[in-house]
Write an enzyme that holds these catalytic residues in place. Structure first.
Site, PDB file in Angstrom:
ATOM      1  N   LYS A  22       0.868  -1.083  -0.012  1.00  0.00           N
ATOM      2  CA  LYS A  22       0.057   0.006  -0.039  1.00  0.00           C
ATOM      3  C   LYS A  22       0.964   1.224  -0.098  1.00  0.00           C
ATOM      4  CE  LYS A  22      -3.845   2.157   2.305  1.00  0.00           C
ATOM      5  NZ  LYS A  22      -3.633   3.419   2.025  1.00  0.00           N
TER       6      LYS A  22
ATOM      7  N   ARG B  79     -17.101  -0.125  -1.365  1.00  0.00           N
ATOM      8  CA  ARG B  79     -16.326  -0.462  -0.268  1.00  0.00           C
ATOM      9  C   ARG B  79     -16.807  -1.872   0.292  1.00  0.00           C
ATOM     10  NH1 ARG B  79     -13.036   2.755   2.758  1.00  0.00           N
ATOM     11  NH2 ARG B  79     -14.044   4.698   2.108  1.00  0.00           N
TER      12      ARG B  79
ATOM     13  N   LYS C  87      -7.585  -3.338   3.650  1.00  0.00           N
ATOM     14  CA  LYS C  87      -6.274  -2.297   4.006  1.00  0.00           C
ATOM     15  C   LYS C  87      -5.585  -2.872   5.400  1.00  0.00           C
ATOM     16  CE  LYS C  87      -8.776   1.800   4.920  1.00  0.00           C
ATOM     17  NZ  LYS C  87      -9.110   2.973   4.636  1.00  0.00           N
TER      18      LYS C  87
END
Ligand code: AMP
Length: 584
Positions: free
Chosen positions: A252, A417, A423
């Site tokens: 990320k 989402r 994440k």
């Protein structure tokens, strides 16, 4: 169509916050609107005149509006300002002032929605010398012919303060009901919106061609796709609870998300909030075509600032030096970047959204020719917690924030989402479990070293249900002198005469801002608070959440709009997590 048809509906919508009632009023309005102007109505009720990605902004300052009201009413700007200070809402104040005038005049032309819309569009295009005066004249000419209620809404649209609580979801429900008689068709409406990012266009096609028309919406070049978003997990274990099988772990990166559209050598970049950001990245426009082995395509990448000598990733703030109007060339050479690809959404005239992650990744690997400028985001397949920990450490050692965990056989779910992307950030190991992105709504003047700057900021989360910004904390730590200067500069252009009506606060700040700037904040704990308004009544009546020991991380999240800030439900989830770990 008479503008009063719209303004009467807006007046009704203003008096309710119930989603069902709002939907009913909207359905009624849409049914009474001719198909040829339906898109205009859709933009106007959202307080805009074009879809976001076209970057058409009204941006009218309060001062200019006050001058226009004065010109139309013959009442001094001083008196208008005084009334505004007492009344709190410039739209209403203007309407009241103009009402006094209307009583003494006889003739006024009926104003049409088309005229209001076209005038607003003209105003948005004016720039340069003399443009302020021209804008003022246009506004005043509308006010001359408008009734008080019409004036109120024209002013609110101009000022960007039309907040009816009509979320996009409500609008999509209303569109489905008004034009197909079936709320269940809402999903089809949403699909069309996800690939076009333009509710105006969706509504126009729906009104003229019906459901068959919107089925034809497909991914197309230079029309941005609403991005897929990730849910958060706080540990490796958590990730495996949500994704049962092997999954892909990508680094990320800490930069700006860019949706890159390419047709031959033509390149256009859209940000996460679908703003056209091509102008900030002339180097991408110049170099990226050679790195993409395809004539056409839509790609997603994270643009990251790098150290030119070492190639190491630099923090997100470095990249934001490029967000400037002047001396951009200098910024391009001072702040070099890399473009790190992580997805392909369209390629070779084919829609890739429904294709599974792994196929999209393989396609990307075949197309992208890596060099110093263009890269593929590092990815590995993980099948146990140990693999994830190893990947997480590698990613953090390379200067990244953490991992994005992706379900291998999942399609690209535009605009949503969910659990297909998760994440996992490094900060998740800290006390609170995660950082929050909060909106600056007000400030308190500083003392000592901070005299003349804002010493403490008042921050809010976002409540998507009511479309408001409830406060959650004051923050005064974590700022370097450079940060304070920079924030002072940015915030000075956002000062408003009074609290924005969307801000919910019991605190009286020394100064109020347009809720626009988003900062990243960490804290030690979430506590219950009778003062702050985030998550009000979620745990206890009249009690909200507050952050204990909040601290600015140094990251100004300029790529996020205020509506992308952390929402009340996220704060609630963190609060519950914290409760759980207290009990363990
Ligand atoms: P957050 O802003 O914390 O919700 O995290 C989501 C953001 O992470 C995305 O909008 C991207 O800008 C960024 N990002 C960085 N690396 C990746 C990746 N490998 N895949 C998807 N998004 C990424």
């Amino acid at each position: 169509m008479k503008f009063s048809v719209l303004s009467d509906s807006l007046e009704k919508m203003e008096s309710t916050t119930k989603r069902i009632e709002l939907t009913d009023i909207l359905v009624e309005l849409l049914k009474n609107t001719h198909a040829s102007i339906i898109s205009k109505v859709i933009y106007l009720i959202q307080g805009k005149i074009r879809p976001n990605f076209e970057g058409v902004e009204l941006g009218i300052a309060e001062k200019l509006v006050i001058r226009a009201i004065s010109k139309s009413s013959g009442i001094t700007t001083k008196k208008i300002e005084d009334d505004y200070n007492d009344g709190g809402d410039l739209g209403k104040t203007g309407a009241n002032i103009l009402r006094q005038k209307t009583q003494t005049t006889f003739t006024a032309e009926t104003i049409t929605l088309e005229r209001v819309y076209d005038t607003l569009l003209k105003i948005s295009k004016l720039e340069g010398k003399g443009s302020q005066d021209m804008k003022m004249k246009y506004i005043s000419s509308l006010l001359n012919d408008a009734t008080p209620i019409e004036s109120k809404f024209i002013l609110k649209i101009l000022l960007g303060t039309l907040r009816l609580g009509i979320a996009e979801n409500t609008t999509m429900d209303a569109l489905a009901i008004a034009f197909t008689n079936e709320k269940s068709n809402r999903e089809l409406v949403e699909n069309a919106y996800n690939v076009s990012s333009d509710l105006g266009k969706v509504s126009e096609v729906l009104a003229t061609e019906g459901i068959n028309g919107i089925l034809k919406f497909t991914t197309s070049l230079f029309s941005p796709i609403r991005p897929m978003l990730a849910d958060r997990v706080k540990s490796e274990d958590d990730a495996f609870k949500k994704i049962k099988n092997d999954f892909a772990a990508e680094y990320k990166l800490d930069g700006e998300r860019a949706q890159i559209h390419k047709k031959n050598n033509e390149i256009v970049l859209f940000s996460r909030s679908l703003e056209n950001i091509t102008r900030y990245y002339p180097d991408v426009v110049e170099k990226i075509s050679k790195c993409i082995n395809a004539n056409d395509g839509i790609f997603e990448a994270e643009i990251v600032a790098v150290n030119e000598n070492t190639g190491n990733f630099l923090p997100f703030q470095e990249l934001m030096h490029r967000r400037r109007k002047y001396k951009l060339e200098q910024a391009v050479s001072d702040y070099p970047i890399t473009v790190n690809f992580f997805d392909v959404l369209y390629y070779n005239q084919t829609d890739y959204l429904e294709k599974p992650y792994m196929e999209r990744r393989k396609t990307l690997e075949n197309i992208i020719k890596e060099n110093n400028f263009a890269k593929l985001v590092p990815m590995s397949i993980v099948s146990n917690e140990g693999d994830v920990t190893e990947s997480l450490e590698n990613s953090i050692n390379s200067g990244c924030e953490g991992l994005m965990l992706k379900v291998i056989d999942s399609p690209y779910r535009a605009g949503t989402r969910g659990n297909n992307w998760l994440k996992l950030k490094r900060e998740y190991q800290n006390e609170l479990g995660d950082s929050l992105d909060l909106v600056v709504v007000g400030a308190f003047f500083g003392r000592g070293r901070r005299t003349g700057k804002y010493g403490t900021l008042l921050l809010s989360s976002y409540n998507s249900e009511s479309d408001t910004f409830p406060t959650i904390c004051k923050v005064g730590t974590g700022f370097t002198d450079e940060n304070l200067d920079q924030l002072f500069q940015i915030l000075s252009s956002k000062v408003t005469l009074k609290k924005n009506p969307r801000v919910e606060s019991t605190m009286e700040a020394d100064i109020w801002f347009e809720p626009e700037l988003v900062l990243e904040i960490v804290a030690s704990e979430i506590s219950l608070s009778p003062i702050h308004k985030t998550g009000l009544n979620m745990i206890r009546k009249d009690i909200g959440f507050a952050l204990r020991f909040p601290k600015f991380t140094g990251k100004i999240r300029s790529e996020k709009s205020a509506e992308d800030a952390s929402v009340d439900e996220e704060v609630l989830a963190l609060y519950k997590n914290q409760k759980k770990s207290e009990m363990n």
